[in-house]
Design an enzyme around this catalytic site. Structure first.
Site: not given
Length: 446
Positions: A268, A319
């Protein structure tokens, strides 16, 4: 003599689309020769029509989050309310049910052209935190699931020790924790690498691993030259809590404890200061962007351009599996940046494909993969150039077509180690992947 020859109608050779390419694959499942200018399939060759790319690398996966698709999109909420739904699913999983779910999820990945996955694995123990008879039963279930689905796995076994900056795990998190980093290291050291399997490490976050135990996890990975991943600055709340607890940002805390480096990937890297970006780049720490999850959870748009310019290699992950589509992740990184800056052209199609292939594989500890070159693993995928999404552009623009128009639905073939895992859009060992997904998710509803 090659074991198999594949003839590629069009191939992406890192810088350009080449028509008429023959790939010879040896008995070890590696590319033994790349021949260009082959206008028609040689006798006995397997013809792959469309655009063939190196196999895609899904650098960040939580397989069990696939069971949340659709459910967590009802109404509004925040990352933190999403997390409560995730915990409820996690509580229901056993080694057997996790194997069934992950096998279907990894089959969905193969159908999307993904040949290797980085599984960020923190669901270790039975409900209540009691270890299974085999303390790595859940990790072994994931490894077995990837094997049956025909894709390679880097199991990023995750240290998760605290509910936040030293606080004891809450009741949801007891399945995740080994108590201390030393006990985590003892358990994960029993996992063995094998064909198609790498074992790496992960720090769930600076929230979940106390600062004085970060070096233990980093040292385990360094001693084994293993990849090390960490959720980093996904939420502003994490940054604020870290500043309150330690007087520095999560990135600065990781730097202080020797976590950053070329084998490390921050997942991220969304809310970063200029100093953070410089630290990430100067240490060659990678950045895995997960745009479909980041926008699904309203996390924000990370400074991917600045991170790459500073020296951080970019990779991509699905993810939480809001969708499993690396083409969507690649174009989303560019299109999100266009929305943020109101300018176009931050990455070429070639650069985005490298993030989805070679740089992603390198982040998973597979630096020889992600290219169609002699000596590389024979891992590749073919997308149709005649679907309603891809028809029209001339073949020399097939890379741009793949990144900016194609979807996972356009994948026709996926080959791993020279073996056809997906042929004509059908998975060889999980022929009804949709039903397998439906059944395995229904079993978790309780």
């Amino acid at each position: 003599m090659p074991l198999t020859t594949y003839w590629l109608e069009h191939a992406w050779l890192d810088t350009h689309v080449e028509p008429g390419v023959a790939l010879d694959v040896d008995s070890d499942g590696r590319i033994s020769a790349v021949r260009t200018g082959v206008e028609a399939p040689p006798r006995g060759a397997v013809a792959l029509r469309g655009l063939t790319l190196p196999g895609l690398a899904n650098t960040h996966s939580h397989a069990f989050h696939r069971a949340l698709r659709g459910t967590v999109q009802v109404g509004s909420g925040t990352f933190w309310t999403w997390r409560e739904v995730m915990y409820n699913v996690a509580q229901r999983l056993t080694p057997d049910s996790y194997f069934a779910l992950a096998r279907a999820v990894y089959a969905e990945m193969a159908l999307a052209g993904i040949t290797a996955v980085g599984e960020f694995h923190y669901l270790h123990h039975a409900p209540g935190g009691t270890p299974y008879d085999d303390p790595n039963a859940m990790g072994e279930a994931l490894i077995a699931a990837a094997g049956e689905a025909g894709i390679r796995i880097t199991l990023l076994d995750t240290a998760y020790l605290s509910s936040g900056f030293g606080a004891a795990p809450d009741h949801h998190q007891l399945r995740f924790t080994d108590g201390t980093a030393d006990r985590w290291a003892e358990r994960v050291s029993a996992l063995k690498e094998r064909e198609g399997v790498r074992v790496g490490a992960a720090i769930h976050s600076v929230r979940a691993v106390p600062a004085d135990q970060l070096a233990t996890v980093a040292g385990w990975a360094q001693d084994r030259d293993a990849p090390l991943h960490v959720h980093l600055s996904e939420q502003t709340a994490e940054n604020d809590a870290c500043l309150a607890a330690h007087g520095r940002t999560p990135t600065q805390l990781l730097a202080d404890h020797g976590v950053l480096g070329a084998r490390t990937t921050g997942v991220h890297n969304t809310h970063m200061t200029d100093t953070d970006i410089a630290l990430i780049g100067s240490t060659s720490t990678g950045t895995c962007m997960c745009p479909t999850t980041e926008r699904d959870l309203a996390d924000g748009i990370g400074p991917a351009v600045a991170l790459q310019r500073a020296g951080s290699p970019l990779s991509l992950g699905s993810d939480s599996h809001a969708v499993i589509d690396l083409f969507e992740e690649a174009r989303a990184m560019e299109l999100d940046e266009r929305l943020r800056t109101r300018t176009r052209g931050h990455w070429t199609a070639a650069a985005l494909l490298r993030a989805a292939t070679a740089d992603g594989h390198a982040a998973l500890g597979r630096p020889d993969a992600g290219v169609l070159e002699t000596g590389a693993p024979a891992d590749f995928t073919t997308i149709a150039l005649d679907s309603v999404r891809t028809a029209g552009p001339v073949p020399r623009l097939a890379a741009e077509t793949a990144v900016f128009a194609a979807s996972a639905a356009d994948v026709r073939h996926t080959i791993v180690g020279g073996r056809h895992v997906v042929r004509d859009g059908i998975h060889a060992s999980v022929p009804d992947a949709a039903q397998a997904l439906a059944d395995s998710i229904a079993a978790l509803r309780g």
